[in-house]
Design an enzyme around this catalytic site. Sequence first.
Site, PDB file in Angstrom:
ATOM      1  N   ARG A  28       0.840  -1.222   0.000  1.00 17.32           N
ATOM      2  CA  ARG A  28       0.000   0.000   0.000  1.00 17.32           C
ATOM      3  C   ARG A  28       0.863   1.256   0.000  1.00 17.32           C
ATOM      4  O   ARG A  28       0.466   2.306  -0.489  1.00 17.32           O
ATOM      5  CB  ARG A  28      -0.964   0.011   1.196  1.00 17.32           C
ATOM      6  CG  ARG A  28      -1.783   1.310   1.293  1.00 17.32           C
ATOM      7  CD  ARG A  28      -2.980   1.219   2.229  1.00 17.32           C
ATOM      8  NE  ARG A  28      -2.646   0.725   3.553  1.00 17.32           N
ATOM      9  CZ  ARG A  28      -2.047   1.453   4.514  1.00 17.32           C
ATOM     10  NH1 ARG A  28      -1.723   2.707   4.303  1.00 17.32           N
ATOM     11  NH2 ARG A  28      -1.777   0.903   5.682  1.00 17.32           N
TER      12      ARG A  28
ATOM     13  N   TYR B 292     -15.780  15.559 -16.361  1.00 21.06           N
ATOM     14  CA  TYR B 292     -16.168  14.163 -16.167  1.00 21.06           C
ATOM     15  C   TYR B 292     -17.194  14.149 -15.025  1.00 21.06           C
ATOM     16  O   TYR B 292     -16.914  14.679 -13.938  1.00 21.06           O
ATOM     17  CB  TYR B 292     -14.935  13.333 -15.823  1.00 21.06           C
ATOM     18  CG  TYR B 292     -15.214  11.866 -15.716  1.00 21.06           C
ATOM     19  CD1 TYR B 292     -15.543  11.127 -16.855  1.00 21.06           C
ATOM     20  CD2 TYR B 292     -15.156  11.211 -14.499  1.00 21.06           C
ATOM     21  CE1 TYR B 292     -15.808   9.774 -16.756  1.00 21.06           C
ATOM     22  CE2 TYR B 292     -15.419   9.856 -14.401  1.00 21.06           C
ATOM     23  CZ  TYR B 292     -15.744   9.146 -15.538  1.00 21.06           C
ATOM     24  OH  TYR B 292     -16.006   7.801 -15.445  1.00 21.06           O
TER      25      TYR B 292
ATOM     26  N   ASP C 200      -7.020  17.338 -15.633  1.00 19.76           N
ATOM     27  CA  ASP C 200      -7.341  15.942 -15.952  1.00 19.76           C
ATOM     28  C   ASP C 200      -6.985  15.766 -17.423  1.00 19.76           C
ATOM     29  O   ASP C 200      -7.672  16.282 -18.311  1.00 19.76           O
ATOM     30  CB  ASP C 200      -8.831  15.670 -15.686  1.00 19.76           C
ATOM     31  CG  ASP C 200      -9.216  14.220 -15.971  1.00 19.76           C
ATOM     32  OD1 ASP C 200      -8.539  13.575 -16.793  1.00 19.76           O
ATOM     33  OD2 ASP C 200     -10.215  13.742 -15.397  1.00 19.76           O
TER      34      ASP C 200
ATOM     35  N   LYS D 168      -8.150   4.526 -19.690  1.00 18.93           N
ATOM     36  CA  LYS D 168      -8.390   4.969 -21.066  1.00 18.93           C
ATOM     37  C   LYS D 168      -7.130   4.764 -21.913  1.00 18.93           C
ATOM     38  O   LYS D 168      -6.621   3.666 -21.971  1.00 18.93           O
ATOM     39  CB  LYS D 168      -8.883   6.412 -21.055  1.00 18.93           C
ATOM     40  CG  LYS D 168      -9.961   6.703 -19.997  1.00 18.93           C
ATOM     41  CD  LYS D 168     -11.268   5.971 -20.220  1.00 18.93           C
ATOM     42  CE  LYS D 168     -12.184   5.989 -19.010  1.00 18.93           C
ATOM     43  NZ  LYS D 168     -12.455   7.294 -18.432  1.00 18.93           N
TER      44      LYS D 168
HETATM   45  C1  PLP Z   1     -12.861   7.703 -17.125  1.00 16.36           C
HETATM   46  C2  PLP Z   1     -12.481   9.042 -16.642  1.00 16.36           C
HETATM   47  C3  PLP Z   1     -12.252   9.304 -15.275  1.00 16.36           C
HETATM   48  C4  PLP Z   1     -12.462   8.259 -14.192  1.00 16.36           C
HETATM   49  O1  PLP Z   1     -11.629   7.182 -14.342  1.00 16.36           O
HETATM   50  P1  PLP Z   1     -11.946   5.692 -13.775  1.00 16.36           P
HETATM   51  O2  PLP Z   1     -10.718   4.961 -14.130  1.00 16.36           O
HETATM   52  O3  PLP Z   1     -13.175   5.221 -14.462  1.00 16.36           O
HETATM   53  O4  PLP Z   1     -12.169   5.824 -12.308  1.00 16.36           O
HETATM   54  C5  PLP Z   1     -11.855  10.584 -14.919  1.00 16.36           C
HETATM   55  N1  PLP Z   1     -11.698  11.553 -15.845  1.00 16.36           N
HETATM   56  C6  PLP Z   1     -11.926  11.347 -17.156  1.00 16.36           C
HETATM   57  C7  PLP Z   1     -11.744  12.455 -18.118  1.00 16.36           C
HETATM   58  C8  PLP Z   1     -12.320  10.091 -17.605  1.00 16.36           C
HETATM   59  O5  PLP Z   1     -12.558   9.894 -18.902  1.00 16.36           O
END
Ligand code: PLP
Length: 403
Positions: free
Chosen positions: A59, A112, A184, A209
């Site tokens: 962790r 998001y 982000d 992604k």
């Molecule tokens: C998918 C996504 C998230 C969240 O990610 P997870 O891996 O599903 O928790 C946050 N920001 C953006 C822009 C995303 O496309």
Amino acid sequence: MGSKVKGRHSKAIHGGLDPEKHHGAVSVPIYQTSTFAFPTAEEGAARFAGTSQGPIYTRLGNPTVAALEECVARLEGGCGAIGTATGMAAVSTVFLALLRKGDHVVGTHPLYGPSRGLLEKYFSRLGVTSTFVAAPDAAGLGAAIRPETRMVFVETPANPSLDLVDLDAAARAAHRTGVPLVVDNTFASPHLQRPIEHGADIVLHSMTKALNGHSDVVAGIVVAREPKHLVALTDVARSFGLTMDPHQAWLVLRGIRSLGMRVERAQANALTLAAWLESHAAIEWLRYPGLPSHPQYELAKRQMDGPGSVISFELRGGVEAGRLLMDSVRVITLAVSLGGIESLIEHPASMTHSKVPTGEQLRQGITPGLVRLAVGCEDVEDLRADLEQALAVVAAAQPSAAR
Ligand SMILES: *Cc1c(COP(=O)(O)O)cnc(C)c1O
């Protein structure tokens, strides 16, 4: 070893790789262990005191996770990174590290959905307030900053409107009052956009992604420009238990090696499809930052190394036609997510952004008929043929709408 290379492809391929440390292994091994033996009690105490750098407990850190953190930190140009269980764990880590009672956040919209939800549903309970301004409104973003603002949080390109935030302008506005800019960067990936080069202090990703890219793992990461932020972020992620598992880290490392090739191929496919769809009779409007019709086409060229692979559009027949299109594709998969090697299509108003109230959806450019197409790495002719046959189904059902 990643430090010997300069190019984006090379950094993704070599980042965190050091065969000498691992019996010559060319793939970073999976350290599938929860805890690590100390050679002596003194060494164990030194590791806890931070005077020795060896591993303690997964962790708190793990060599496989560390290799991935090094790789992404290098790609983004940060001083270091902390891997997290999911993208939302990355967002949570940033919010928990930067915000306390009485603080204010300036964010852009659209964001998001769950990121905005964290602020409005949970951090509001803890006495944190937030203001959201439209992504392209750089002046509005500056004007929304108050004396108690402690974070500017932006997403560019924004999902699903594909509006852009001018990162240089956002950094200037935030830094005027000493507020950190958080980006982000999930949509673009570091292959196409490196916010730290534009002044961002913290960059986060859902590695679910493009970074992993194979739709087979969820994961996140936070990259810091300066050690002071890295220390705070790392402490929060470890304390709240938001950190990453070594097997998960290995899967993402395997995916990230081909990041540049995947991103460039998907982008080339997207450009071809967007140009073709834009002039198709069935299309009411289409948004793609790689086409001159995008209102921020020049900004996209200036701050990104490419427009990415997500296209948003609406059919003449609106929401009914869009639904029929999504039900009729045979190669493209009806599913949420993006950045994978396979093409996905979805309906933001009833799926990814369904929690956003209808009036707010419209304000954010999420019209009822908007269809989001995340283009993958298939042969573009197969994708075009699939869309063509699906558009023919729509035209047959709605001759007036789709002609
Ligand atoms: C998918 C996504 C998230 C969240 O990610 P997870 O891996 O599903 O928790 C946050 N920001 C953006 C822009 C995303 O496309």
